[in-house]
Design an enzyme around this catalytic site. Sequence first.
Site, PDB file in Angstrom:
ATOM      1  N   GLU A 148       0.875  -1.169   0.000  1.00  0.00           N
ATOM      2  CA  GLU A 148       0.000   0.000   0.000  1.00  0.00           C
ATOM      3  C   GLU A 148       0.921   1.230   0.000  1.00  0.00           C
ATOM      4  O   GLU A 148       1.807   1.325   0.859  1.00  0.00           O
ATOM      5  CB  GLU A 148      -0.876  -0.023   1.254  1.00  0.00           C
ATOM      6  CG  GLU A 148      -1.914   1.059   1.224  1.00  0.00           C
ATOM      7  CD  GLU A 148      -2.803   1.072   2.474  1.00  0.00           C
ATOM      8  OE1 GLU A 148      -3.441   2.095   2.701  1.00  0.00           O
ATOM      9  OE2 GLU A 148      -2.827   0.069   3.212  1.00  0.00           O
ATOM     10  N   LYS A 169       4.089   0.752   9.605  1.00  0.00           N
ATOM     11  CA  LYS A 169       4.268   1.986   8.837  1.00  0.00           C
ATOM     12  C   LYS A 169       3.675   3.178   9.567  1.00  0.00           C
ATOM     13  O   LYS A 169       4.193   4.285   9.465  1.00  0.00           O
ATOM     14  CB  LYS A 169       3.623   1.841   7.458  1.00  0.00           C
ATOM     15  CG  LYS A 169       4.522   1.124   6.474  1.00  0.00           C
ATOM     16  CD  LYS A 169       3.964   1.155   5.078  1.00  0.00           C
ATOM     17  CE  LYS A 169       2.855   0.146   4.963  1.00  0.00           C
ATOM     18  NZ  LYS A 169       2.439  -0.063   3.554  1.00  0.00           N
ATOM     19  N   ARG A 200       4.789 -12.790   9.753  1.00  0.00           N
ATOM     20  CA  ARG A 200       5.532 -11.589   9.392  1.00  0.00           C
ATOM     21  C   ARG A 200       6.851 -11.533  10.149  1.00  0.00           C
ATOM     22  O   ARG A 200       7.037 -12.201  11.158  1.00  0.00           O
ATOM     23  CB  ARG A 200       4.702 -10.335   9.649  1.00  0.00           C
ATOM     24  CG  ARG A 200       4.308 -10.116  11.109  1.00  0.00           C
ATOM     25  CD  ARG A 200       3.655  -8.746  11.302  1.00  0.00           C
ATOM     26  NE  ARG A 200       2.656  -8.460  10.296  1.00  0.00           N
ATOM     27  CZ  ARG A 200       2.616  -7.317   9.596  1.00  0.00           C
ATOM     28  NH1 ARG A 200       3.511  -6.383   9.779  1.00  0.00           N
ATOM     29  NH2 ARG A 200       1.676  -7.116   8.717  1.00  0.00           N
TER      30      ARG A 200
HETATM   31  P1  ATP Z   1       2.578  -2.337   8.109  1.00  0.00           P
HETATM   32  O1  ATP Z   1       1.963  -3.288   9.086  1.00  0.00           O
HETATM   33  O2  ATP Z   1       4.019  -2.086   8.313  1.00  0.00           O
HETATM   34  O3  ATP Z   1       1.811  -1.084   7.935  1.00  0.00           O
HETATM   35  P2  ATP Z   1       1.300  -3.478   5.873  1.00  0.00           P
HETATM   36  O4  ATP Z   1       1.018  -4.911   5.958  1.00  0.00           O
HETATM   37  O5  ATP Z   1       0.162  -2.584   6.070  1.00  0.00           O
HETATM   38  O6  ATP Z   1       2.545  -3.125   6.765  1.00  0.00           O
HETATM   39  P3  ATP Z   1       1.527  -3.375   3.061  1.00  0.00           P
HETATM   40  O7  ATP Z   1       2.022  -2.260   2.225  1.00  0.00           O
HETATM   41  O8  ATP Z   1       0.104  -3.714   2.994  1.00  0.00           O
HETATM   42  O9  ATP Z   1       1.969  -3.058   4.528  1.00  0.00           O
HETATM   43  O10 ATP Z   1       2.412  -4.664   2.822  1.00  0.00           O
HETATM   44  C1  ATP Z   1       2.732  -5.181   1.576  1.00  0.00           C
HETATM   45  C2  ATP Z   1       3.068  -6.624   1.724  1.00  0.00           C
HETATM   46  O11 ATP Z   1       4.150  -6.781   2.627  1.00  0.00           O
HETATM   47  C3  ATP Z   1       1.897  -7.392   2.290  1.00  0.00           C
HETATM   48  O12 ATP Z   1       1.769  -8.592   1.553  1.00  0.00           O
HETATM   49  C4  ATP Z   1       2.287  -7.652   3.710  1.00  0.00           C
HETATM   50  O13 ATP Z   1       1.736  -8.841   4.170  1.00  0.00           O
HETATM   51  C5  ATP Z   1       3.807  -7.711   3.620  1.00  0.00           C
HETATM   52  N1  ATP Z   1       4.412  -7.327   4.888  1.00  0.00           N
HETATM   53  C6  ATP Z   1       4.195  -6.198   5.592  1.00  0.00           C
HETATM   54  N2  ATP Z   1       4.872  -6.208   6.746  1.00  0.00           N
HETATM   55  C7  ATP Z   1       5.549  -7.376   6.788  1.00  0.00           C
HETATM   56  C8  ATP Z   1       6.437  -7.995   7.730  1.00  0.00           C
HETATM   57  N3  ATP Z   1       6.773  -7.402   8.875  1.00  0.00           N
HETATM   58  N4  ATP Z   1       6.940  -9.208   7.419  1.00  0.00           N
HETATM   59  C9  ATP Z   1       6.624  -9.818   6.270  1.00  0.00           C
HETATM   60  N5  ATP Z   1       5.800  -9.296   5.343  1.00  0.00           N
HETATM   61  C10 ATP Z   1       5.260  -8.098   5.595  1.00  0.00           C
HETATM   62 MG    MG Z   2      -1.468  -4.057   4.504  1.00  0.00          MG
END
Ligand code: ATP
Ligand code: MG
Length: 575
Positions: A53, A289, A279
């Site tokens: 995102e 984020k 994760r």
């Molecule tokens: P955050 O929790 O940091 O805001 P998010 O999941 O909202 O992260 P996205 O931009 O939606 O961030 O993530 C893109 C991809 O990266 C998704 O498939 C998500 O599952 C993966 N991802 C995000 N954080 C992690 C993590 N700590 N470890 C592994 N994969 C991750």
């Molecule tokens: Mg997400």
Amino acid sequence: MSAQEPLTILSVTDPEPTTTDTSTSQDFIREIVAADGRDGKQGGRVHTRFPPEPNGYLHIGHAKSICLNFGIAADFAGLCNLRFDDTNPTKEDVEFVESIEADVRWLGFDWGERMFYASDYFERLFEHAIGLIERGDAYVDSLTADEIRDYRGTLTEPGRNSPYRDRPVAENLELFRRMRAGEFPDGTHVLRARIDMASPNMNMRDPTLYRIRHATHHRTGDAWPIYPTYDYAHPISDAIEGITHSICTLEFEDHRPLYEWVIEKARTEHRPRQIEFARLNLNYTVMSKRKLLTLVEQQRVAGWDDPRMPTLAGLRRRGVPPEAIRDFCARIGVAKKENVIDVALLEHTVREELNRRANRAMAVLRPIRVVIENYPAEQVEQVSAVNNPEDQTAGVRALPFSRELFIEAEDFMEAPPKKFFRLAPGTEVRLRWAYIIKCEGVEKNPDGSIREIRCSYDPGSLNGETAQRRVKGTIHWVSATHARDAEVRLYDRLFASEDPEGTGADWQQDLNPASLERLTTCKVEPGLVALPAGSQVQFERQGYFCVDPESTSDRPVFNRTVTLKDSWAKIQARG
Ligand code: ATP
Ligand code: MG
């Protein structure tokens, strides 16, 4: 759900540091993908996606997902798309889109022509929603948000059907089209899936598919007053792109039945399969984020690329090579259960990589002057120094040696304790790549501080008859007249406690006040000032450093990437 279980520190057994290639590791997801291939599922294709995102910069957790998605595509001769999951109009920004592209490339992955945006599919998502309404699988609900929450029930009580749940199809169609035309204010109606208000899985209690939101989107502008939810947009976007394995983190495990429901009811041609993994969590940092954005906005750090941030931009600026991040991701593996990885493992991996590639140099961070009384005042010699003992091809360089030098202030003590093997009155040390010197005395300033250390040198101790003579300590130095001024930034962990997120209310209280120390009076080898930004170097006895982008040849700036002290090796040795 499993993400709620208490986290345990995982003791990762450190595999042989062989390659930086992620493709050799086998994990449960690769096993599933391989089995699907053998069973002829998905037509034998493998097609993954990385779906960020664009509401922040990528962090090292994302690197795990990137390595996994692009790595699986590479292993199975498949493809991996980059898809911006931009269904939330208010938090997204082109700055983030551009940084994400740059960071994925920097990590070493290539999406070819396949960069997409979920917002590219708004029209098709809308058409699929019309199909769901026509088949009685979705309805327009006109309850308020509070009422919807109320009707939803709890984990222990079933929900109740909305009074609008049985609206005739024609009325739903008309209302949904008017929602799309912008006729209603925010919050007046939503489109909901018609599934089961009594489902034990809360996600299946008629989840929202569309909301009214009169907001400007970074790509579609004001074209859409309604926006799809993640749970609706994601599976259909996957299906549109022909994704075979939709890999996501564990918090979506409970959403999988909904993912499957949407795919089935939307009657898409492709039927992607969702697989969840744990994760990446790292100690001594925060990784959401939202929290990273807070640190940037409240100027607790210098920006998204502050070298203390766990962002890829921060790690890059800190001097961490992409190979080390890929190697780290391969070592931590892919599991189904949440865990916390010790940041010492990341540092260890970085050290290993930099040990191979970084040339050695001498830099005196807190200088003190040494005068060699028996060395001729006008004489300058060039001594020969090995650039990288780990890499024969790196060769040697010439270092100027003269009567006045700088050494590290902490390498001298007037009244040393017993096992101090560095310089003290009457004792000898070897200067790295040069002579043995002996301290003959000190000169002091009026305030009692030491102005300079007076020494003598053994002229035969470099190439002469006493070259083999051994003394207890070896210290680094630079020639005072030849050395150049530099700034060195010593970075440490951003948070003082292991689990800043676990402290609940105020995670910012845990910020490490000593996470940055700026040393502005450093003296470095003359050859170091010509290095371009991003160059990596080992300052002997000090650690690995890299040239900061703010660096100029007049005012070089070096960031400490990691120290030389390997706490991970110690942890492993303790077993
Ligand atoms: P955050 O929790 O940091 O805001 P998010 O999941 O909202 O992260 P996205 O931009 O939606 O961030 O993530 C893109 C991809 O990266 C998704 O498939 C998500 O599952 C993966 N991802 C995000 N954080 C992690 C993590 N700590 N470890 C592994 N994969 C991750
Ligand atoms: Mg997400």
